[in-house]
Design a protein around this motif. Structure first.
Motif, PDB file in Angstrom:
ATOM      1  N   LEU A  19     -39.651  -1.454 -58.933  1.00  0.00           N
ATOM      2  CA  LEU A  19     -41.016  -1.956 -58.825  1.00  0.00           C
ATOM      3  C   LEU A  19     -41.033  -3.474 -58.649  1.00  0.00           C
ATOM      4  N   ASP A  20     -40.072  -4.172 -59.283  1.00  0.00           N
ATOM      5  CA  ASP A  20     -39.983  -5.618 -59.097  1.00  0.00           C
ATOM      6  C   ASP A  20     -39.692  -5.956 -57.641  1.00  0.00           C
ATOM      7  N   VAL A  21     -38.761  -5.239 -57.025  1.00  0.00           N
ATOM      8  CA  VAL A  21     -38.418  -5.486 -55.626  1.00  0.00           C
ATOM      9  C   VAL A  21     -39.589  -5.146 -54.720  1.00  0.00           C
ATOM     10  N   ILE A  22     -40.263  -4.032 -54.986  1.00  0.00           N
ATOM     11  CA  ILE A  22     -41.428  -3.651 -54.178  1.00  0.00           C
ATOM     12  C   ILE A  22     -42.523  -4.706 -54.291  1.00  0.00           C
ATOM     13  N   GLY A  23     -42.764  -5.196 -55.515  1.00  0.00           N
ATOM     14  CA  GLY A  23     -43.775  -6.226 -55.708  1.00  0.00           C
ATOM     15  C   GLY A  23     -43.459  -7.490 -54.932  1.00  0.00           C
ATOM     16  N   ASN A  24     -42.175  -7.866 -54.902  1.00  0.00           N
ATOM     17  CA  ASN A  24     -41.774  -9.050 -54.144  1.00  0.00           C
ATOM     18  C   ASN A  24     -41.963  -8.831 -52.645  1.00  0.00           C
ATOM     19  N   ASN A  25     -41.664  -7.614 -52.174  1.00  0.00           N
ATOM     20  CA  ASN A  25     -41.885  -7.310 -50.755  1.00  0.00           C
ATOM     21  C   ASN A  25     -43.358  -7.444 -50.384  1.00  0.00           C
ATOM     22  N   ILE A  26     -44.220  -6.877 -51.205  1.00  0.00           N
ATOM     23  CA  ILE A  26     -45.654  -6.925 -50.904  1.00  0.00           C
ATOM     24  C   ILE A  26     -46.171  -8.354 -50.976  1.00  0.00           C
ATOM     25  N   ALA A  27     -45.659  -9.149 -51.934  1.00  0.00           N
ATOM     26  CA  ALA A  27     -46.089 -10.545 -52.045  1.00  0.00           C
ATOM     27  C   ALA A  27     -45.716 -11.341 -50.803  1.00  0.00           C
ATOM     28  N   ASN A  28     -44.646 -10.925 -50.101  1.00  0.00           N
ATOM     29  CA  ASN A  28     -44.176 -11.652 -48.919  1.00  0.00           C
ATOM     30  C   ASN A  28     -44.518 -10.931 -47.625  1.00  0.00           C
ATOM     31  N   VAL A  29     -45.572 -10.131 -47.625  1.00  0.00           N
ATOM     32  CA  VAL A  29     -45.912  -9.356 -46.448  1.00  0.00           C
ATOM     33  C   VAL A  29     -46.292 -10.247 -45.268  1.00  0.00           C
ATOM     34  N   ASN A  30     -46.764 -11.460 -45.532  1.00  0.00           N
ATOM     35  CA  ASN A  30     -47.132 -12.385 -44.458  1.00  0.00           C
ATOM     36  C   ASN A  30     -46.243 -13.627 -44.424  1.00  0.00           C
ATOM     37  N   THR A  31     -45.060 -13.540 -45.026  1.00  0.00           N
ATOM     38  CA  THR A  31     -44.131 -14.667 -45.026  1.00  0.00           C
ATOM     39  C   THR A  31     -43.292 -14.648 -43.753  1.00  0.00           C
ATOM     40  N   SER A  32     -43.297 -15.733 -43.020  1.00  0.00           N
ATOM     41  CA  SER A  32     -42.557 -15.796 -41.757  1.00  0.00           C
ATOM     42  C   SER A  32     -41.056 -15.643 -42.004  1.00  0.00           C
ATOM     43  N   GLY A  33     -40.434 -14.754 -41.240  1.00  0.00           N
ATOM     44  CA  GLY A  33     -38.994 -14.577 -41.312  1.00  0.00           C
ATOM     45  C   GLY A  33     -38.490 -13.870 -42.549  1.00  0.00           C
ATOM     46  N   TYR A  34     -39.389 -13.342 -43.383  1.00  0.00           N
ATOM     47  CA  TYR A  34     -38.945 -12.670 -44.613  1.00  0.00           C
ATOM     48  C   TYR A  34     -38.319 -11.319 -44.293  1.00  0.00           C
ATOM     49  N   LYS A  35     -37.235 -10.990 -45.012  1.00  0.00           N
ATOM     50  CA  LYS A  35     -36.562  -9.704 -44.868  1.00  0.00           C
ATOM     51  C   LYS A  35     -36.710  -8.918 -46.170  1.00  0.00           C
ATOM     52  N   LYS A  36     -37.213  -7.695 -46.049  1.00  0.00           N
ATOM     53  CA  LYS A  36     -37.541  -6.901 -47.223  1.00  0.00           C
ATOM     54  C   LYS A  36     -36.293  -6.484 -48.001  1.00  0.00           C
ATOM     55  N   GLY A  37     -36.506  -6.204 -49.280  1.00  0.00           N
ATOM     56  CA  GLY A  37     -35.434  -5.727 -50.136  1.00  0.00           C
ATOM     57  C   GLY A  37     -35.547  -4.224 -50.368  1.00  0.00           C
ATOM     58  N   ARG A  38     -34.438  -3.629 -50.782  1.00  0.00           N
ATOM     59  CA  ARG A  38     -34.395  -2.192 -51.062  1.00  0.00           C
ATOM     60  C   ARG A  38     -33.451  -1.954 -52.232  1.00  0.00           C
ATOM     61  N   VAL A  39     -33.837  -1.045 -53.127  1.00  0.00           N
ATOM     62  CA  VAL A  39     -33.021  -0.716 -54.298  1.00  0.00           C
ATOM     63  C   VAL A  39     -32.422   0.671 -54.113  1.00  0.00           C
ATOM     64  N   THR A  40     -31.129   0.796 -54.380  1.00  0.00           N
ATOM     65  CA  THR A  40     -30.479   2.102 -54.420  1.00  0.00           C
ATOM     66  C   THR A  40     -29.931   2.329 -55.824  1.00  0.00           C
ATOM     67  N   PHE A  41     -29.804   3.598 -56.197  1.00  0.00           N
ATOM     68  CA  PHE A  41     -29.374   3.956 -57.548  1.00  0.00           C
ATOM     69  C   PHE A  41     -28.042   4.704 -57.518  1.00  0.00           C
ATOM     70  N   GLN A  42     -27.346   4.647 -58.636  1.00  0.00           N
ATOM     71  CA  GLN A  42     -26.113   5.406 -58.852  1.00  0.00           C
ATOM     72  C   GLN A  42     -26.185   6.078 -60.210  1.00  0.00           C
ATOM     73  N   ASP A  43     -25.506   7.217 -60.323  1.00  0.00           N
ATOM     74  CA  ASP A  43     -25.424   7.824 -61.639  1.00  0.00           C
ATOM     75  C   ASP A  43     -24.384   7.083 -62.480  1.00  0.00           C
ATOM     76  N   MET A  44     -24.614   7.051 -63.787  1.00  0.00           N
ATOM     77  CA  MET A  44     -23.664   6.407 -64.686  1.00  0.00           C
ATOM     78  C   MET A  44     -22.534   7.382 -65.007  1.00  0.00           C
ATOM     79  N   MET A  45     -21.562   6.922 -65.775  1.00  0.00           N
ATOM     80  CA  MET A  45     -20.446   7.792 -66.123  1.00  0.00           C
ATOM     81  C   MET A  45     -20.932   9.023 -66.886  1.00  0.00           C
ATOM     82  N   SER A  46     -20.176  10.089 -66.772  1.00  0.00           N
ATOM     83  CA  SER A  46     -20.541  11.351 -67.409  1.00  0.00           C
ATOM     84  C   SER A  46     -19.594  11.639 -68.568  1.00  0.00           C
TER      85      SER A  46
END
Length: 300
Positions: A19-46
């Motif tokens: 949600l932090d990354v999404i919020g930053n993307n939306i805040a920069n929706v009109n920022t010139s040259g801005y490149k959006k961020g994306r979060v990926t997840f991994q499972d922890m040890m089992s």
């Protein structure tokens, strides 16, 4: 305590980051040259309850089949936060110093020049950007909003010498100037007519996601950026920069700006999934708490 509670906490932390990354993307929706961020997840040890076993053989025949491992996962974690360097939409401004890049590459910015006015690409005084809103300072140099110089190939001042990486300057008495798609900056001198002030050079990266954000629409070189270099494999000279429109580099479009590549519809959809994921993980915690409450009530 139940393992599921800690799994729920790890899931909540991960979706908070998303949600932090999404919020930053939306805040920069009109920022010139801005490149959006994306979060990926991994499972922890089992936690392994039992290991795998192969078939039990006797007399060359299997008398019992193999057994798969039994494991309980312990939650999720953030795997990566990526910068997606797709090209943003182009907005026409009809302003000569608004420059958009059509293709791969980044403008090179510099500060703290050497004593001869040139720059060393291997130093920390160089940064990179896709935001092309440039201006002229009091001395006629092309700069970004933070006063960092736009760098390119300029006359070194020595007869027969190769062009040096330096600041591009348009004299105060120039009648007009223009910037070509090849990055060539020309101006009209009252006495000499059309004169070349310099040629914009671009930095090209095989892995732009490896660049590190510095803020103010700028990036810093890292060991994993995969920069285009010449044969010596060191990023330290003007030969390591590409001429716009050559060697796969972008062409320069004057009078336009590259806008953010953030897609609001996509971001709002990701926000909904992140919110539901967070809610689901809170439900895991409340359900685990109810089970613990039942266990405690057994004493009564």
């Amino acid at each position: 305590m139940l393992r599921s509670m800690y799994s729920g906490i790890s899931g909540m932390n991960g979706f908070q980051t998303k949600l932090d990354v999404i919020g930053n993307n939306i805040a920069n929706v009109n920022t010139s040259g801005y490149k959006k961020g994306r979060v990926t997840f991994q499972d922890m040890m089992s936690q392994s309850l039992s290991g795998a076993e192969g078939p039990v053989m006797q007399g060359g025949n299997a008398i019992r089949g193999g057994v798969n491992p039994s494991q309980v996962g312990l939650g999720s974690q953030v795997g990566s936060i990526d910068n997606i360097h797709t090209v943003g939409n182009r907005q026409t401004t009809n302003r000569a110093l608004d420059l958009a890049l059509e293709g791969d590459g980044m403008f090179v910015l510099g500060e703290d020049a050497n004593s001869d006015g040139n720059f060393d690409l291997s130093g920390n005084e160089v940064s990179f950007t896709r935001a092309g809103n440039f201006y002229l300072d009091d001395d006629g140099y092309i700069v970004n909003p933070d006063g960092k110089y736009l760098l390119g190939a300029v006359d070194s001042g020595e007869d027969g010498a190769e062009p040096a990486l330096g600041r591009i300057q348009i004299p105060e008495d120039a009648e007009s100037f223009s910037i070509q798609g090849t990055g060539e900056v020309t101006y009209v001198d009252p006495e000499d007519g059309a004169t070349i002030a310099g040629t914009i050079r671009l930095a090209k990266f095989s892995n732009p996601g490896g660049l590190q954000k510095l803020g103010s629409n700028t990036y810093q070189l890292t060991a994993n950026a995969g920069v285009y270099t010449d044969d010596d494999n060191n990023f330290n000279s003007i030969d390591d920069l590409v001429i716009p429109g050559q060697d796969g580099g972008a062409s320069v479009v004057s009078g336009a700006l590259e806008m953010s590549n953030v897609d609001l519809a996509e971001e709002f959809t990701e926000m909904i999934t992140a919110q539901r994921g967070f809610q689901a993980n809170t439900r895991i915690i409340t359900t685990s708490d109810e089970i613990l409450q039942e266990l405690v009530n057994l004493k009564r």
